[in-house]
Design an enzyme around this catalytic site. Structure first.
Site, PDB file in Angstrom:
ATOM      1  N   THR A  74       0.843  -1.205   0.000  1.00  0.00           N
ATOM      2  CA  THR A  74       0.000   0.000   0.000  1.00  0.00           C
ATOM      3  C   THR A  74       0.876   1.251   0.000  1.00  0.00           C
ATOM      4  O   THR A  74       0.658   2.188  -0.780  1.00  0.00           O
ATOM      5  CB  THR A  74      -0.946  -0.005   1.219  1.00  0.00           C
ATOM      6  OG1 THR A  74      -1.801  -1.137   1.131  1.00  0.00           O
ATOM      7  CG2 THR A  74      -1.788   1.264   1.279  1.00  0.00           C
ATOM      8  N   ASN A 157      -5.707  -9.593  -7.543  1.00  0.00           N
ATOM      9  CA  ASN A 157      -5.798 -10.266  -6.243  1.00  0.00           C
ATOM     10  C   ASN A 157      -7.125 -10.971  -6.016  1.00  0.00           C
ATOM     11  O   ASN A 157      -7.242 -11.786  -5.116  1.00  0.00           O
ATOM     12  CB  ASN A 157      -5.545  -9.270  -5.109  1.00  0.00           C
ATOM     13  CG  ASN A 157      -6.360  -8.008  -5.239  1.00  0.00           C
ATOM     14  OD1 ASN A 157      -6.347  -7.353  -6.277  1.00  0.00           O
ATOM     15  ND2 ASN A 157      -7.086  -7.655  -4.207  1.00  0.00           N
ATOM     16  N   GLN A 185       0.717  -9.545  -6.146  1.00  0.00           N
ATOM     17  CA  GLN A 185       0.240 -10.921  -6.291  1.00  0.00           C
ATOM     18  C   GLN A 185       1.112 -11.732  -7.246  1.00  0.00           C
ATOM     19  O   GLN A 185       0.826 -12.911  -7.485  1.00  0.00           O
ATOM     20  CB  GLN A 185      -1.209 -10.925  -6.799  1.00  0.00           C
ATOM     21  CG  GLN A 185      -2.202 -10.369  -5.808  1.00  0.00           C
ATOM     22  CD  GLN A 185      -2.387 -11.263  -4.584  1.00  0.00           C
ATOM     23  OE1 GLN A 185      -2.061 -12.446  -4.596  1.00  0.00           O
ATOM     24  NE2 GLN A 185      -2.906 -10.691  -3.507  1.00  0.00           N
ATOM     25  N   SER A 205       5.117  -6.830  -1.676  1.00  0.00           N
ATOM     26  CA  SER A 205       4.955  -6.872  -0.225  1.00  0.00           C
ATOM     27  C   SER A 205       5.424  -8.208   0.345  1.00  0.00           C
ATOM     28  O   SER A 205       5.143  -9.266  -0.228  1.00  0.00           O
ATOM     29  CB  SER A 205       3.470  -6.677   0.090  1.00  0.00           C
ATOM     30  OG  SER A 205       3.272  -6.519   1.470  1.00  0.00           O
ATOM     31  N   ALA A 206       6.096  -8.167   1.498  1.00  0.00           N
ATOM     32  CA  ALA A 206       6.647  -9.393   2.101  1.00  0.00           C
ATOM     33  C   ALA A 206       5.554 -10.360   2.535  1.00  0.00           C
ATOM     34  O   ALA A 206       5.688 -11.570   2.374  1.00  0.00           O
ATOM     35  CB  ALA A 206       7.541  -9.030   3.288  1.00  0.00           C
ATOM     36  N   HIS A 207       4.450  -9.833   3.097  1.00  0.00           N
ATOM     37  CA  HIS A 207       3.482 -10.749   3.713  1.00  0.00           C
ATOM     38  C   HIS A 207       2.605 -11.481   2.701  1.00  0.00           C
ATOM     39  O   HIS A 207       1.770 -12.302   3.080  1.00  0.00           O
ATOM     40  CB  HIS A 207       2.627 -10.033   4.778  1.00  0.00           C
ATOM     41  CG  HIS A 207       1.518  -9.183   4.232  1.00  0.00           C
ATOM     42  ND1 HIS A 207       0.191  -9.483   4.427  1.00  0.00           N
ATOM     43  CD2 HIS A 207       1.542  -8.059   3.519  1.00  0.00           C
ATOM     44  CE1 HIS A 207      -0.550  -8.551   3.852  1.00  0.00           C
ATOM     45  NE2 HIS A 207       0.237  -7.678   3.300  1.00  0.00           N
ATOM     46  N   CYS A 332      -8.742  -6.226   1.983  1.00  0.00           N
ATOM     47  CA  CYS A 332      -8.471  -4.799   2.139  1.00  0.00           C
ATOM     48  C   CYS A 332      -9.704  -3.975   1.830  1.00  0.00           C
ATOM     49  O   CYS A 332      -9.777  -2.805   2.139  1.00  0.00           O
ATOM     50  CB  CYS A 332      -7.327  -4.405   1.223  1.00  0.00           C
ATOM     51  SG  CYS A 332      -6.724  -5.766   0.265  1.00  0.00           S
TER      52      CYS A 332
HETATM   53  C1  LIG Z   1      -2.312  -7.157  -0.564  1.00  0.00           C
HETATM   54  C2  LIG Z   1      -2.255  -6.267  -1.749  1.00  0.00           C
HETATM   55  C3  LIG Z   1      -1.894  -4.924  -1.619  1.00  0.00           C
HETATM   56  C4  LIG Z   1      -1.638  -4.280  -0.280  1.00  0.00           C
HETATM   57  O1  LIG Z   1      -0.470  -4.795   0.281  1.00  0.00           O
HETATM   58  P1  LIG Z   1      -0.073  -4.449   1.787  1.00  0.00           P
HETATM   59  O2  LIG Z   1       1.336  -4.933   1.880  1.00  0.00           O
HETATM   60  O3  LIG Z   1      -1.017  -5.202   2.638  1.00  0.00           O
HETATM   61  O4  LIG Z   1      -0.197  -2.984   1.962  1.00  0.00           O
HETATM   62  C5  LIG Z   1      -1.821  -4.154  -2.761  1.00  0.00           C
HETATM   63  N1  LIG Z   1      -2.073  -4.680  -3.967  1.00  0.00           N
HETATM   64  C6  LIG Z   1      -2.429  -5.969  -4.132  1.00  0.00           C
HETATM   65  C7  LIG Z   1      -2.680  -6.489  -5.501  1.00  0.00           C
HETATM   66  C8  LIG Z   1      -2.537  -6.802  -3.030  1.00  0.00           C
HETATM   67  O5  LIG Z   1      -2.893  -8.065  -3.193  1.00  0.00           O
END
Ligand SMILES: *Cc1c(COP(=O)(O)O)cnc(C)c1O
Length: 402
Positions: A74, A157, A185, A205-207, A332
């Site tokens: 984000t 996503n 993704q 993003s790491a998670h 989200c």
């Molecule tokens: C999860 C996601 C985000 C947000 O990522 P965060 O690390 O949680 O802020 C943004 N874009 C996509 C496509 C996502 O799947």
């Protein structure tokens, strides 16, 4: 009760135990600030961040100094979109500017663009087809002399559709438009390589790749003339002035380890996860012939199945399956009621969008999980469809045993 079966890996992934092991020292005895140059605690932390920067860069074929660490995708998306447009605005001396994105983007992208629009920037939101694909021709037609940025996600996503990013990158390069892709993704799942697909800016993003929450990256291509990005968080000038704030050393170390594991295991993992997704869909189709699958079934990420159960209400179905952790669309957007903007953008009627559930297997999903999930879902849908039919006094659809 046993833990619910987890099929929501597009919302968050479990931290790989190897990642946790790599992180723990940085949460215990190695707690220095990576910007402290006057003692070994700080210098050791800075060295660990350097290693992680290299690992994260390697995962996408970048140079370490093209990686800006953030708190997650984000933040990366906000920095890329708002930062690039703000810098262009300063250069243009306040002239008119235009940004292009697509209807199925994550809210981080859409809402960043909305913020720009409120500030007087014009924004084009491209439609997508039934499979969730943007048209490269449509993008070409939308470009204007004042277009500064196109932001198109690598993979969706909710429905998993993979965008024609190579063609989009080629078009944007040719037209002198910056190309940002939200690849949250895709990185760690698909072979994302910034040498093969010449994106200018890439968020991830790491998670979403078995690393910890709270760590993300923005890739900023080194090129001449350099890409100008205005920082969105001011302070101590960390990350070459692009993102101030003491670095999240444990998170970044974990992100690096997660990237290293993905480099080694991504291809095999993706194949195995895709096989489990296919088995899940095949099992559900056999048990519940009325279901439909959303997205581009020939070009999608392996860890996604978006399934519509006509006549059902996804919220009710999910409440009736406490043994299964799944979601209807994006976590989200859970704060925003109403059917998913992605499902509406691919042309689903509101009722079908509300009847859709996303299933997302991952690295730690087993074949047993998939078999159990099929049973739970089939039983729940059959029971609920009777309830729905009684509610309506007449059933138009039946999920009876076939
Ligand atoms: C999860 C996601 C985000 C947000 O990522 P965060 O690390 O949680 O802020 C943004 N874009 C996509 C496509 C996502 O799947």
């Amino acid at each position: 009760m046993a833990h619910p079966i987890y099929l929501d890996n597009q919302a968050a992934t479990r931290v790989d135990p190897r990642v946790l092991d790599a992180m723990l020292p940085w949460l215990t005895e190695l707690y220095g600030n990576a910007a402290s140059r006057s003692h070994s605690y700080g210098l050791t932390a800075a060295a660990a961040v350097n290693i992680a920067r290299g690992q994260v860069a390697d995962l996408i074929g970048a140079n370490p100094d093209e990686i800006v660490f953030t708190s997650g995708a984000t933040e990366s998306v906000n920095l890329a979109i708002k930062g690039a447009v703000e810098a262009a605005y300063q250069r243009s001396g306040g002239g008119s500017l235009h940004v292009v994105t697509a209807a199925t983007e994550h809210r981080a992208v859409l809402d960043s663009c909305k913020r720009l629009e409120q500030a007087g920037i014009s924004v084009t939101i491209l439609p997508v087809d039934k499979k969730g694909r943007v048209s490269v021709k449509g993008l070409a037609a939308a470009l204007q002399p004042d277009t500064v940025l196109a932001s198109i996600m690598w993979a969706n996503n909710e429905i998993g559709t993979i965008a024609p990013v190579a063609e989009i990158a080629a078009l944007c390069n040719e037209q002198g438009v910056l190309f940002h892709s939200d690849a949250t993704q895709a990185v760690g799942v698909l072979p994302v390589d910034v040498n093969e697909v010449p994106v200018d800016l890439l968020s991830f993003s790491a998670h979403k790749m078995y690393g910890p929450p709270g760590a993300g990256a923005l890739y900023v291509r080194h090129r001449t003339p350099p890409i100008q990005i205005a920082a969105q968080i001011d302070g101590g000038g960390h990350e070459r002035g692009l993102r101030s704030g003491s670095l999240n050393v444990p998170g970044i170390v974990g992100f690096g380890k997660a990237a290293e594991i993905c480099i080694a295991e991504r291809a095999a993992d993706a194949w195995r996860i895709g096989e489990m997704r296919n088995a899940l869909v095949a099992g559900l189709r056999e048990a519940l012939p009325g279901i439909t699958e959303n997205g581009d079934l020939t070009r999608r990420v392996p860890h996604n199945a978006s399934i519509t159960f006509p006549g059902m209400q996804a919220d009710r179905v999910m409440r009736a399956m406490p043994g299964l952790a799944v979601s209807s669309g994006a976590a989200c957007s859970s704060a925003q009621p109403g059917p998913s903007h992605v499902l509406r953008a691919i042309g689903l009627a509101a009722a079908d969008a509300s009847a859709t559930i996303r299933f997302s297997p991952g690295r730690f999903t087993t074949d047993e999980d998939i078999a159990a999930a099929i049973r739970i879902i089939a039983d729940t849908i059959r029971t609920q469809s009777h309830v729905e039919q009684q509610d309506a006094h007449e059933g138009t659809r039946s999920y009876s045993h076939s």
